[in-house]
Scaffold this motif. Structure first.
Motif, short mmCIF file in Angstrom:
data_model
loop_
_atom_site.label_atom_id
_atom_site.label_comp_id
_atom_site.label_asym_id
_atom_site.label_seq_id
_atom_site.Cartn_x
_atom_site.Cartn_y
_atom_site.Cartn_z
N VAL A 250 0.73 -1.21 0.00
CA VAL A 250 0.04 0.06 0.00
C VAL A 250 0.85 1.17 -0.01
N LEU A 251 0.63 2.32 -1.17
CA LEU A 251 1.36 3.46 -1.18
C LEU A 251 0.40 4.47 -1.00
N SER A 252 0.52 5.58 0.12
CA SER A 252 -0.57 6.47 0.23
C SER A 252 0.02 7.83 0.32
N TYR A 253 -0.19 8.70 -0.72
CA TYR A 253 0.13 10.22 -0.55
C TYR A 253 -0.94 10.95 -1.70
N GLU A 254 -1.22 11.95 -0.74
CA GLU A 254 -2.61 12.74 -1.32
C GLU A 254 -2.29 13.60 -2.69
N LEU A 255 -0.83 13.96 -2.57
CA LEU A 255 -0.59 14.91 -3.81
C LEU A 255 -0.04 14.20 -5.10
N PHE A 256 -0.06 12.72 -5.18
CA PHE A 256 -0.19 11.95 -6.42
C PHE A 256 -1.37 12.45 -7.27
N ALA A 257 -2.45 13.08 -6.64
CA ALA A 257 -3.61 13.10 -7.33
C ALA A 257 -3.29 14.50 -8.45
N VAL A 258 -2.40 15.31 -8.33
CA VAL A 258 -2.11 16.43 -9.36
C VAL A 258 -1.46 15.71 -10.46
N ALA A 259 -1.07 14.35 -10.55
CA ALA A 259 -0.38 13.85 -11.82
C ALA A 259 -1.25 13.93 -13.07
N SER A 260 -0.61 14.16 -14.30
CA SER A 260 -1.33 14.29 -15.38
C SER A 260 -1.76 12.42 -15.86
N ALA A 261 -2.50 12.30 -16.82
CA ALA A 261 -2.64 10.95 -17.26
C ALA A 261 -1.59 10.33 -17.55
N GLU A 262 -0.50 11.15 -18.54
CA GLU A 262 0.82 10.61 -18.94
C GLU A 262 1.54 10.24 -17.78
N GLN A 263 1.68 11.34 -16.82
CA GLN A 263 2.51 10.78 -15.60
C GLN A 263 1.82 9.57 -14.87
N ALA A 264 0.59 9.37 -14.76
CA ALA A 264 0.31 8.23 -14.05
C ALA A 264 0.41 7.24 -14.88
N ALA A 265 0.22 7.19 -16.20
CA ALA A 265 0.43 5.88 -17.09
C ALA A 265 1.96 5.61 -16.83
N ARG A 266 2.93 6.25 -16.77
CA ARG A 266 4.41 6.06 -16.46
C ARG A 266 4.52 5.43 -15.08
N VAL A 267 3.85 5.62 -14.19
CA VAL A 267 3.85 5.06 -12.93
C VAL A 267 3.40 3.78 -12.94
N LEU A 268 2.39 3.67 -13.72
CA LEU A 268 1.26 2.05 -13.77
C LEU A 268 2.57 1.22 -14.69
N GLY B 189 -12.16 13.50 -11.64
CA GLY B 189 -10.93 13.99 -12.74
C GLY B 189 -9.76 12.93 -12.40
N VAL B 190 -9.65 12.82 -11.10
CA VAL B 190 -8.52 12.01 -10.44
C VAL B 190 -8.68 10.54 -11.03
N ALA B 191 -9.78 9.75 -10.88
CA ALA B 191 -10.05 8.51 -11.03
C ALA B 191 -9.87 8.47 -12.54
N GLU B 192 -10.25 9.30 -13.41
CA GLU B 192 -10.18 9.33 -14.78
C GLU B 192 -8.78 9.34 -15.42
N ARG B 193 -7.81 10.13 -14.68
CA ARG B 193 -6.40 10.28 -15.15
C ARG B 193 -5.56 9.08 -14.66
N TRP B 194 -5.93 8.53 -13.39
CA TRP B 194 -5.17 7.39 -12.76
C TRP B 194 -5.56 6.20 -13.39
N GLY B 195 -6.85 6.00 -13.81
CA GLY B 195 -7.56 4.89 -14.28
C GLY B 195 -7.42 4.75 -15.75
N SER B 196 -6.87 5.43 -16.52
CA SER B 196 -7.04 5.48 -17.82
C SER B 196 -6.45 4.28 -18.55
N THR B 197 -5.61 3.55 -18.06
CA THR B 197 -5.04 2.33 -18.43
C THR B 197 -5.56 1.09 -17.72
#
Length: 433
Positions: free
Chosen positions: A85-103, A164-172
């Motif tokens: 489990v990794l928890s930190y609230e300001l991951f929410a700022v990430a763009s869809a591209e940045q979130a995709a790189r994390v995933l 919006g956060v769910a869409e960016r982080w869940g796009s893939t």
């Protein structure tokens, strides 16, 4: 080996501090059950989120901060249990591209993204307070969160709107791998928030302790309005996010003003109307996205507020709050001063001893950059002097060697010892001089 990773990416002011404290307090229990709490320190998670978001402020931080995300991934890779489990609230700022790189970095695992949210009207007030702690002077009644399209906004609809956060982080990701946790209304108590979060992260079967401190980081309506007015002067004298976080946020807002009052701040009519519209769009996006909801989306609807607005605070209330605030700061400065100060009689302190110690720690943190600069300057000068001394020593050795050689060359060969050296010098004199 790790099989599943839960990424709790926000949003801020949705009970994240409470959830993170429960996780930290129960680290051993989680690990015994096979779940890794990623990040040895909360600072590691902060730096990791900054690295993911390519935050330009990283350029001012050590190399360890810039590599924090890589270290967290390695920690997950090395875990022997089934989940992390990794928890930190300001991951929410990430763009869809940045979130995709994390995933992509976590492609070896079954990744679930968790997004938490609360009453969106209260979220607006909380976001305004957070901006106050960094020098904001705009009154609440005239302040609006930046739109979702504002890519660098940590305290706008980009982070506060869970859809919006769910869409960016869940796009893939498959929809059932995106979880939306709604914070319950205050009357439900914090344990209900943990229950919903634990359900999203498959931690609901663990016997964890929920007895964690809940720091009051929110100011009352009087204290918030006082800080807003003080910011008019402070923001020109204290610049830079680091200095403002130490002196305005940590010291003045959280250590001094927050304990002085807790009267809730009302939600202005215009902000409540905007929050209600965001809520209606958000529930449509969440439902159409097919995300898993833990709780009730109705909990995110802005509730009616009868609380006072900052503009309704009287000048007399502000004066009284300012007197107490100044008294607390004077006591703080007294406690920081070297040596005892004689007094006629002991005076009661408006600042509890434990909080005075935290204030002193803040002062040390704030002075750190200046002290470090001086230390680095002196260290560089010491290094320069040591290099000069070494060069002088090498020069003296060369001169001494040359002097010995010249002496031997100029001496009468007959007076020199016979042997290899004597014969070599005699031959040199005969052939070269």
């Amino acid at each position: 080996m790790t099989e599943r990773v839960y990424l709790h990416v926000g949003a801020p002011k949705s009970g994240t501090t409470y959830l993170q404290r429960v996780l930290d307090a129960n680290r051993a229990t989680l690990e015994a059950a096979g779940t890794l709490l990623v990040g040895e320190r909360h600072l590691d998670r902060i730096h990791a989120a900054m690295a993911v978001r390519e935050d330009p402020r990283l350029a001012e931080l050590p190399e360890s901060a810039r590599t924090a995300w890589t270290r967290l991934v390695r920690q997950i890779d090395g875990w022997k249990g089934p989940s992390a489990v990794l928890s930190y609230e300001l991951f929410a700022v990430a763009s869809a591209e940045q979130a995709a790189r994390v995933l992509k970095d976590l492609a070896a695992y079954d990744v679930h993204v968790v997004v938490s949210a609360r009453d969106l009207g209260r979220s607006v007030v909380s976001a305004w307070q957070e901006r106050l702690k960094f020098g904001l002077t705009t009154p609440l009644e005239r302040w609006q969160p930046k739109p979702e399209s504002a890519e660098s906004s940590e305290w706008g609809w980009r982070t506060l709107d869970p859809s919006g956060v769910a869409e960016r982080w869940g796009s893939t990701l498959p929809p059932d791998h995106v979880h939306v946790v709604t914070a319950p209304r205050p009357e439900a108590g914090p344990s209900e928030l943990w229950r919903r979060f634990a359900d999203a992260c498959a931690l609901d079967g663990l016997d964890v302790s929920l007895d964690v401190s809940r720091a009051n980081e929110s100011m009352g309506v009087v204290q918030a309005e006082l800080l807003r007015r003080v910011n008019g002067t402070l923001r020109t004298q204290i610049s830079g996010s680091r200095q403002r976080s130490v002196w305005i946020r940590d010291l003045l807002a959280q250590e001094v003003l927050a304990p002085l009052g807790s009267e809730r701040i009302g939600v202005p009519e215009a902000q409540a109307a905007e929050a209600a519209e965001v809520w209606r769009r958000a529930i449509e996006r969440i439902r159409s996205g097919g995300y898993v909801v833990h709780g009730d989306l109705a909990d995110l609807e802005p509730a009616a507020s009868a609380d006072r607005l900052p503009s309704q605070v009287t000048e007399a209330e502000l004066t009284e709050a300012a007197v107490v605030c100044i008294s607390s700061l004077v006591v703080t400065m007294r406690d920081r001063s070297a040596g005892p100060t004689p007094t006629l009689a002991p005076a009661p302190s408006p600042v509890p001893p434990g909080r005075r110690q935290r204030v002193r720690n803040l002062a040390v943190r704030a002075a750190g950059p200046y002290n470090n600069v001086r230390v680095r300057q002196l260290s560089r000068r010491v290094d320069e002097l040591e290099r000069e001394v070494q060069q002088a020593r090498r020069l003296h050795l060369r001169i001494a060697t040359l002097q010995d050689l010249v002496t031997e060359l100029l001496l009468d060969p007959e007076s020199q010892d016979e042997g290899v050296t004597g014969r070599a010098l005699r031959r040199y004199r005969q052939e070269s001089l």
